[in-house]
Each structure stands twice: as C-alpha cells, then as structure tokens.
Design an enzyme around this catalytic site. Structure first.
Site: not given
Ligand code: BG6
Length: 473
Positions: A178, A372
């Site tokens: 990111e 993701e």
């Molecule tokens: C992304 C990151 O921003 O989103 C992860 O790469 C992160 O590390 C994921 O865990 C989800 O965000 P959150 O705040 O729900 O953990």
C-alpha cells in the site's frame, strides 16, 4: 465465468499482524511493535509509543496470533483449503533488527526458509511482501526514515539479502505494501516519519525515496533471478462522483489521480505523471530528484500490479464540509446510498471490483492480482463450536462473480488472495474482533484466549471454490 487454468487462489497475511514473537531470536522492534491496541471508534488513531512499555500497555503485534510458533499448523490448514499461493510478508526486523546493520540475522533468515519449505511441501507458491508496515523503528528514530536517502540503500540491501537467500524458493515479490498510504497520516508505516510534524514537501520527498528503493530492488532482483516477478501494491480506493455535477466529477478525477493513479504511474510507467508535476509546482513543493534516480525509476518498473480492494467511496466538490462522510481504509469520502456498509463502516461494492479491475488494466495492461479483499466482521462461536459466517461467504461470492466478469471483459487477472485468511490483528485498530478469516483464532482484543484455530463455515466453502476453479460458488 472463466478463471484461467493455474489461477492463483490463496490468502494473505502480514508478519506484524500474525507472527508475534516480536523480540525473539534476535528480532528488533518494527514501527508496528510500537502501536498500542485501539478500538473500532479510534480507527487511524492507535497510540504510537516512542518508548514501548509492556508493563503498562498491551501491544497486539507482540504476540498477535503466534504464527511464528504455529506456522506448520496454519499452513496445513491453508493447504487443506487448496491454496495455490500464500501472500505473506517478511518482518524486516527479523533480518536486520535495526535496519542499518551490515550482517543479517541468521535466525530470522532461517525462520523464513522453514516457512517456505513448509509451503513447498504442499505445493503452495509464496507471494512475499518485502515491506508491509514492518520498517525498523531505529530507521525512523535515527534517520527520519525514508526522508534520508541512506535508507534507500538499507532497503536495497535487505531486499537483495532476501532475493539471494530465497532465489530458488520464491518467485513472486511485492516491494511495498500500500505504497500510496505514503503521504497520508498513516504514512509513517511505510516511510518512518514519526518524530515530528513533517511538511508536505518532506512527505513527498520520503515517498520519492521509497519509489527509488522499490525501483532499485526490482532492478537488483531481476539480476539475481530473471524469472522473478516483482510487483507493486496499492490500496485502491475506487471513487465515484457523488453526483453528475461537473464539479463533483472533476474533484473525483483529481483525487483519483493523486491517491490511486499517482503511485501506480510511477511504478508501472516509470516516471512522474504530469498532474503531479504541476501539483508540485503550484504548491511550491520542490523535491530532490536526480537524473540518475529518474533513470532508475524508468529501469525499475514492475512486472505486475497488485492492490487491496475493500470498498468504494463517493467524492464531492465540497467534501470537507459534508456531514455524510463514510468510514474507510485510506480515507472516507462521502456515503453511497446504493451500498451497504460493514460493521466498521466500509462500503461493500462487488460491482465496483469489476469496474476497478477494468480501470487499472486499461491504464497499465499488466497482469493484475487482487492481493487483499475481505469482510472485517464480528464472528460468534456457537454452542457447538462452529462459526456460521454466511455473511462472509456472501461477500466473497459476490466479489468472485465480479472478478470472473472482469476476466471475461479481457482483464488479465492472475490471482486472488483474500485478506486475513486466518483471523489476525487489525492494522487499523489493533482489534482481534475485526475478523476476516476462513479460520477462527481464539483470542480477544485484550490478548486473552487459547489461540486455538477452528475452521469457519467459509473455510469449507472456499475449499470448494478453489477445487472447482471458481465455478462452484
Ligand atoms: C490493508 C492492509 O490496509 O487493509 C492490511 O494492507 C490491513 O495490513 C487491511 O489489515 C485491513 O485493514 P484493517 O484496518 O481492517 O486491518
């Protein structure tokens, strides 16, 4: 629906959110190890301690879900689901505890050898993020992180150490997680700027140095193993104009350029885009960019493009004064009345994923991976010890359908690794109760629990999806 043969189905985690063992076997403290637990309402405002005080406070990354000691059990469960790939990150501070040492920590290197060997036992292809919010704290403290160009060299040394050590075990790499977080309030996780307030010029300078570090790693990696595939990774926040008012549309385009397109343009096209050059000029931002660095950016473009996709948002010309703001990963925007939100206020938009895949592919025409995606939700364990997470199955089903349509549109999508395939600590809030996994982990927000793993209903569902290459949903 047509997922190609060899499509990389899998799941994703990050070292700081799952490994624990934060000070074991020579590991140093990373930026994330200084974050205290927060709460659902404190998104983005987790307390960041310069001095860690474990007597007084709970730091979730210190134990996390103890993947460090349980990786065999966890990888066996990934294999049971049929994972073709496992996206994970290497904890920089296991390899270089402070970041500026000349010799790496052998125990750290050996740990990842063991993890990769375990993956290989099941035919799982590792997909490795080199830096996922695990910058050594010392680099921030001593050098102001990536603001100092010497840190580019430390990153390159770290990347080269990994490339040489794992050249026969890992093919897919991502340089920075990111990267477009870089100039936002959460940017310290990438650039290490945490000692004071930094000007906009300094933030863009640090991001520039991160770009150069990434390009140098790509160039070095290809020399070490020409078969390496080295990619970029962005948090893609798809933006729609709130209305068809031209001012809303224009504002959307400008924000989209800056937050979504900018970093991808540099990493995939190898140069600064025109709209950022004029933004810098108009805002009196003067960066130290040498012609050698420009050449490096050009030579070190990525082989594939990856991104996280959780949500979409709306943009309006009067964004600052609106009272219909919505929650979000990078930032909020305003709400979309056609979308539902997660328990944490993130707007769920499966069709937006098809739109996004086409938007990115038409710009870069590089292979894409969604590395993701997922639903952070409260899960309940029933009296029978099962977790009936139909809401998660529904979320994934809808997103996978739209990925299939994007492939039919002609997008070269090569893989999908849902986030937090095993429950882990939230990056945003540090909570355990924001669960994403196919595998439940018995641990709560305060760090209590047995850490025992249980397959959720979605575990068996995803196994069938992979078995049928996306046909059985
Ligand atoms: C992304 C990151 O921003 O989103 C992860 O790469 C992160 O590390 C994921 O865990 C989800 O965000 P959150 O705040 O729900 O953990």
């Amino acid at each position: 629906m047509s997922f190609p043969k060899g499509f990389l189905w899998g799941g994703a985690t990050a070292a700081n959110q799952c490994e624990g063992a934060w000070d074991i076997a020579g590991k140093g403290d990373s930026i994330s190890d200084h974050n205290r637990a927060g709460s659902r309402t404190s998104k983005g405002h987790r307390v960041f301690d310069l001095e860690i005080d474990t007597e007084k406070y709970y730091y979730p990354s210190h134990t996390a879900i103890d993947f460090y000691h349980r990786y065999k059990e966890d990888i066996a469960m990934f294999a049971e689901m049929g994972f073709k790939t496992y996206r994970m990150s290497i904890n920089w501070t296991r390899i270089f505890p402070k970041g500026d040492e000349s010799v790496p920590n052998e125990a750290g290197l050996q740990f990842y050898d063991d993890v990769f060997d375990e993956c290989a036992n099941y035919g799982i292809e590792p997909l490795v993020t080199i830096s996922h919010f695990e910058l050594p704290f010392h680099l921030g403290e001593k050098y102001d992180g990536f603001l100092d160009k010497r840190v580019i060299g430390f990153y390159e040394k770290y990347a080269v150490t990994l490339f040489e050590r794992y050249k026969d075990k890992v093919t897919y790499w991502l340089t920075f997680n990111e990267i477009n977080f870089g100039t936002l309030p959460h940017g310290l996780r990438i650039n290490g700027l945490f000692k004071r307030e930094y000007t906009e010029t300094e933030q863009y300078q640090a991001l520039h140095n991160v770009f150069v570090a990434s390009a140098r790693a790509v160039i070095a990696g290809h020399k070490i193993n020409p078969n390496f595939k080295i990619g970029c990774m962005l948090a893609y926040i798809t933006m729609y104009p709130k209305t068809c008012k031209p001012a809303d549309v224009l504002q959307t385009q400008q924000m989209n350029d800056k937050l979504n397109f900018f970093c991808g343009d540099v990493q995939a096209k190898g140069k600064y885009p025109y709209y950022m050059k004029s933004y810098f000029e108009q805002n009196d931002i003067h960066l130290d960019i040498t012609s050698d660095e420009e050449a490096l950016l050009q030579a070190g473009t990525v082989d594939y493009y990856t991104f996280s996709y959780y949500m979409t948002t709306c943009i309006a010309a009067d964004l600052k004064d609106r009272d219909d703001k919505t929650g979000g990963n990078l930032f909020g925007g305003v709400s979309n009345e056609y979308l539902e939100t997660s328990d944490w206020g993130w707007q769920i938009d499966p069709v937006g994923l098809r739109f996004t895949l086409n938007q990115i592919y038409s710009r870069y025409e590089l292979p894409l991976m969604v590395v993701e995606n997922g639903l952070g939700a409260f899960d309940e364990v029933t009296a029978k010890g099962t977790i009936e997470d139909d809401y998660r199955i529904d979320y994934f089903k809808q997103h996978i359908v739209e990925m299939g349509k994007a492939i039919d549109d002609g997008v070269d999508l090569i893989g999908y690794t849902p986030w937090g395939c095993i429950d882990l600590i939230s990056a945003g809030t540090g909570e355990m109760s924001k669960r994403y996994g196919f595998i439940y982990v018995d641990r709560d927000d305060e760090g209590n629990g047995t850490l025992k793993r249980y397959p959720k209903k979605s575990f068996y569902w995803y196994k069938k999806v992979i078995e049928s290459n996306g046909e059985e949903l």
